[in-house]
Write a protein that holds these residues in place. Sequence first.
Motif, PDB file in Angstrom:
ATOM      1  N   THR A 130       0.837  -1.200   0.000  1.00 18.76           N
ATOM      2  CA  THR A 130       0.000   0.000   0.000  1.00 18.76           C
ATOM      3  C   THR A 130       0.872   1.251   0.000  1.00 18.76           C
ATOM      4  OG1 THR A 130      -0.049   0.178   2.402  1.00 18.76           O
ATOM      5  CG2 THR A 130      -1.742  -1.230   1.366  1.00 18.76           C
ATOM      6  N   THR A 131       0.263   2.370  -0.288  1.00 14.87           N
ATOM      7  CA  THR A 131       0.985   3.641  -0.221  1.00 14.87           C
ATOM      8  C   THR A 131       1.500   3.872   1.191  1.00 14.87           C
ATOM      9  OG1 THR A 131      -0.305   4.565  -2.034  1.00 14.87           O
ATOM     10  CG2 THR A 131       0.760   6.138  -0.555  1.00 14.87           C
ATOM     11  N   ASP A 132       0.719   3.470   2.196  1.00 15.09           N
ATOM     12  CA  ASP A 132       1.157   3.633   3.577  1.00 15.09           C
ATOM     13  C   ASP A 132       2.391   2.777   3.861  1.00 15.09           C
ATOM     14  OD1 ASP A 132       0.597   5.009   6.104  1.00 15.09           O
ATOM     15  OD2 ASP A 132       0.283   2.984   6.887  1.00 15.09           O
ATOM     16  N   ASP A 133       2.414   1.534   3.352  1.00 16.97           N
ATOM     17  CA  ASP A 133       3.597   0.679   3.515  1.00 16.97           C
ATOM     18  C   ASP A 133       4.812   1.323   2.849  1.00 16.97           C
ATOM     19  OD1 ASP A 133       2.166  -1.269   4.877  1.00 16.97           O
ATOM     20  OD2 ASP A 133       1.848  -2.509   3.084  1.00 16.97           O
ATOM     21  N   LYS A 134       4.620   1.844   1.656  1.00 15.11           N
ATOM     22  CA  LYS A 134       5.712   2.496   0.941  1.00 15.11           C
ATOM     23  C   LYS A 134       6.200   3.715   1.718  1.00 15.11           C
ATOM     24  CE  LYS A 134       4.233   1.103  -3.706  1.00 15.11           C
ATOM     25  NZ  LYS A 134       3.726   1.597  -5.004  1.00 15.11           N
ATOM     26  N   SER A 135       5.267   4.496   2.250  1.00 17.10           N
ATOM     27  CA  SER A 135       5.626   5.681   3.040  1.00 17.10           C
ATOM     28  C   SER A 135       6.470   5.292   4.243  1.00 17.10           C
ATOM     29  CB  SER A 135       4.370   6.414   3.512  1.00 17.10           C
ATOM     30  OG  SER A 135       3.633   6.899   2.422  1.00 17.10           O
ATOM     31  N   ARG A 136       6.014   4.274   4.962  1.00 12.32           N
ATOM     32  CA  ARG A 136       6.752   3.821   6.149  1.00 12.32           C
ATOM     33  C   ARG A 136       8.137   3.312   5.766  1.00 12.32           C
ATOM     34  NH1 ARG A 136       3.268   3.553  10.508  1.00 12.32           N
ATOM     35  NH2 ARG A 136       1.084   3.702   9.910  1.00 12.32           N
ATOM     36  N   ALA A 137       8.244   2.592   4.665  1.00 12.05           N
ATOM     37  CA  ALA A 137       9.534   2.070   4.214  1.00 12.05           C
ATOM     38  C   ALA A 137      10.487   3.215   3.852  1.00 12.05           C
ATOM     39  CB  ALA A 137       9.347   1.137   3.018  1.00 12.05           C
ATOM     40  N   LEU A 138       9.975   4.241   3.173  1.00 12.44           N
ATOM     41  CA  LEU A 138      10.823   5.392   2.825  1.00 12.44           C
ATOM     42  C   LEU A 138      11.286   6.144   4.068  1.00 12.44           C
ATOM     43  CD1 LEU A 138       8.879   6.752  -0.267  1.00 12.44           C
ATOM     44  CD2 LEU A 138      11.201   5.795  -0.273  1.00 12.44           C
ATOM     45  N   ILE A 139      10.406   6.299   5.035  1.00 12.01           N
ATOM     46  CA  ILE A 139      10.771   6.991   6.271  1.00 12.01           C
ATOM     47  C   ILE A 139      11.825   6.185   7.032  1.00 12.01           C
ATOM     48  CG2 ILE A 139       9.905   7.712   8.543  1.00 12.01           C
ATOM     49  CD1 ILE A 139       7.253   8.485   7.037  1.00 12.01           C
ATOM     50  N   MET A 140      11.630   4.881   7.142  1.00 13.24           N
ATOM     51  CA  MET A 140      12.616   4.043   7.832  1.00 13.24           C
ATOM     52  C   MET A 140      13.944   4.030   7.087  1.00 13.24           C
ATOM     53  SD  MET A 140      11.413   3.186  10.675  1.00 13.24           S
ATOM     54  CE  MET A 140      12.897   2.309  11.104  1.00 13.24           C
ATOM     55  N   ALA A 141      13.908   3.930   5.777  1.00 17.55           N
ATOM     56  CA  ALA A 141      15.139   3.931   4.983  1.00 17.55           C
ATOM     57  C   ALA A 141      15.907   5.227   5.213  1.00 17.55           C
ATOM     58  CB  ALA A 141      14.816   3.751   3.507  1.00 17.55           C
ATOM     59  N   THR A 142      15.189   6.342   5.252  1.00 19.50           N
ATOM     60  CA  THR A 142      15.823   7.636   5.496  1.00 19.50           C
ATOM     61  C   THR A 142      16.460   7.667   6.877  1.00 19.50           C
ATOM     62  OG1 THR A 142      14.288   8.748   3.995  1.00 19.50           O
ATOM     63  CG2 THR A 142      15.408  10.127   5.626  1.00 19.50           C
ATOM     64  N   ARG A 143      15.776   7.120   7.874  1.00 14.33           N
ATOM     65  CA  ARG A 143      16.343   7.080   9.236  1.00 14.33           C
ATOM     66  C   ARG A 143      17.650   6.288   9.249  1.00 14.33           C
ATOM     67  NH1 ARG A 143      10.920   5.771  12.706  1.00 14.33           N
ATOM     68  NH2 ARG A 143       9.930   7.800  12.411  1.00 14.33           N
ATOM     69  N   TYR A 144      17.648   5.142   8.571  1.00 22.01           N
ATOM     70  CA  TYR A 144      18.870   4.331   8.531  1.00 22.01           C
ATOM     71  C   TYR A 144      19.983   5.045   7.770  1.00 22.01           C
ATOM     72  CZ  TYR A 144      16.390   0.367  10.562  1.00 22.01           C
ATOM     73  OH  TYR A 144      15.681  -0.454  11.401  1.00 22.01           O
ATOM     74  N   LEU A 145      19.651   5.724   6.688  1.00 25.67           N
ATOM     75  CA  LEU A 145      20.668   6.472   5.951  1.00 25.67           C
ATOM     76  C   LEU A 145      21.229   7.603   6.806  1.00 25.67           C
ATOM     77  CD1 LEU A 145      19.191   6.688   2.337  1.00 25.67           C
ATOM     78  CD2 LEU A 145      21.116   5.288   3.138  1.00 25.67           C
ATOM     79  N   ASP A 146      20.388   8.242   7.598  1.00 30.71           N
ATOM     80  CA  ASP A 146      20.846   9.344   8.433  1.00 30.71           C
ATOM     81  C   ASP A 146      21.772   8.897   9.561  1.00 30.71           C
ATOM     82  OD1 ASP A 146      19.748  11.350   6.946  1.00 30.71           O
ATOM     83  OD2 ASP A 146      18.326  12.017   8.474  1.00 30.71           O
ATOM     84  N   GLN A 147      21.869   7.607   9.805  1.00 32.52           N
ATOM     85  CA  GLN A 147      22.791   7.091  10.812  1.00 32.52           C
ATOM     86  C   GLN A 147      24.215   6.969  10.265  1.00 32.52           C
ATOM     87  OE1 GLN A 147      21.132   3.392  12.190  1.00 32.52           O
ATOM     88  NE2 GLN A 147      19.343   4.387  13.088  1.00 32.52           N
ATOM     89  N   LEU A 148      24.369   7.119   8.958  1.00 35.22           N
ATOM     90  CA  LEU A 148      25.686   7.005   8.338  1.00 35.22           C
ATOM     91  C   LEU A 148      26.422   8.340   8.396  1.00 35.22           C
ATOM     92  CD1 LEU A 148      24.640   4.932   5.187  1.00 35.22           C
ATOM     93  CD2 LEU A 148      25.603   4.073   7.342  1.00 35.22           C
ATOM     94  N   GLU A 149      27.720   8.288   8.191  1.00 33.06           N
ATOM     95  CA  GLU A 149      28.532   9.509   8.131  1.00 33.06           C
ATOM     96  C   GLU A 149      28.598   9.974   6.689  1.00 33.06           C
ATOM     97  OE1 GLU A 149      32.278   9.847  10.383  1.00 33.06           O
ATOM     98  OE2 GLU A 149      31.848   7.761  10.937  1.00 33.06           O
ATOM     99  N   TRP A 150      28.503  11.299   6.501  1.00 29.97           N
ATOM    100  CA  TRP A 150      28.446  11.867   5.155  1.00 29.97           C
ATOM    101  C   TRP A 150      29.519  12.915   4.936  1.00 29.97           C
ATOM    102  CZ3 TRP A 150      25.498   9.097   2.177  1.00 29.97           C
ATOM    103  CH2 TRP A 150      24.426   8.401   2.735  1.00 29.97           C
ATOM    104  N   LEU A 151      29.856  13.091   3.705  1.00 32.93           N
ATOM    105  CA  LEU A 151      30.773  14.137   3.276  1.00 32.93           C
ATOM    106  C   LEU A 151      30.124  15.499   3.508  1.00 32.93           C
ATOM    107  CD1 LEU A 151      33.487  14.399   1.703  1.00 32.93           C
ATOM    108  CD2 LEU A 151      32.126  14.512  -0.377  1.00 32.93           C
ATOM    109  N   GLY A 152      30.905  16.489   3.874  1.00 32.60           N
ATOM    110  CA  GLY A 152      30.369  17.833   4.060  1.00 32.60           C
ATOM    111  C   GLY A 152      29.677  17.997   5.396  1.00 32.60           C
ATOM    112  N   SER A 153      28.892  19.041   5.498  1.00 31.77           N
ATOM    113  CA  SER A 153      28.161  19.325   6.731  1.00 31.77           C
ATOM    114  C   SER A 153      26.724  19.742   6.383  1.00 31.77           C
ATOM    115  CB  SER A 153      28.848  20.446   7.517  1.00 31.77           C
ATOM    116  OG  SER A 153      28.930  21.608   6.725  1.00 31.77           O
ATOM    117  N   ARG A 154      25.842  19.619   7.345  1.00 30.84           N
ATOM    118  CA  ARG A 154      24.447  19.996   7.106  1.00 30.84           C
ATOM    119  C   ARG A 154      24.374  21.408   6.563  1.00 30.84           C
ATOM    120  NH1 ARG A 154      20.138  17.306  10.353  1.00 30.84           N
ATOM    121  NH2 ARG A 154      21.075  15.369  11.054  1.00 30.84           N
ATOM    122  N   ALA A 155      23.521  21.616   5.582  1.00 30.49           N
ATOM    123  CA  ALA A 155      23.388  22.930   4.952  1.00 30.49           C
ATOM    124  C   ALA A 155      22.724  23.941   5.880  1.00 30.49           C
ATOM    125  CB  ALA A 155      22.605  22.808   3.648  1.00 30.49           C
ATOM    126  N   SER A 156      21.915  23.460   6.812  1.00 28.41           N
ATOM    127  CA  SER A 156      21.180  24.347   7.716  1.00 28.41           C
ATOM    128  C   SER A 156      21.078  23.710   9.093  1.00 28.41           C
ATOM    129  CB  SER A 156      19.772  24.589   7.157  1.00 28.41           C
ATOM    130  OG  SER A 156      18.934  25.150   8.138  1.00 28.41           O
TER     131      SER A 156
END
Length: 187
Positions: free
Chosen positions: A42-68
């Motif tokens: 469902t769209t809700d399942d997809k939404s939850r998966a995208l939100i969780m994926a983003t949370r996991y990606l945000d746990q990684l270290e990234w080049l540069g620094s937050r823009a804001s």
Amino acid sequence: MTVTVIATAGSSSANSYLSVAAADDLADDYLGTLAWTAAATTTDDKSRALIMATRYLDQLEWLGSRASTTQALAWPRSGAACGEWSFEDDEIPVPIKQGCFDLAEALLASPTLLSGRGAGNAELIPGIPNASLVSASVDAISVQFRDGAVPNNQNALNVLPGLRQTLGCLCLSVPTGGSRSIRVLRS
């Protein structure tokens, strides 16, 4: 309860790097996105998966620094340039969007892909879950895992081997078991 994806770059309320519509467009271009395009998803399942994926990606270290200082997510970033890539500090780079989709699709196929097994996975040492930890000592640092193996659920790079390649030089994190430094502070 349904969730709402907010994929506005730099927003203080953003919770995903991709909207469901943008992820659907990516799925149309990819081969092998069965979990994403399944009729039962469902769209809700997809939404939850995208939100969780983003949370996991945000746990990684990234080049540069937050823009804001007010943005909710790790991206967009300032100073995120490597190789031939250079990104404005108001955009989410395509590799980040692709990585978010890849991880969300994998989470739909296997929802517990990156989840722990209860309170036993709380981290005593940052980046090292308790579940496989047998002992740790400080001073002459020593960490020992059950069966000599480092846990495979430590970060998204462990469970999706192609994710590291997708994210390229933007991601500074390494899969568990790769080289890593532990900072020791003495008082």
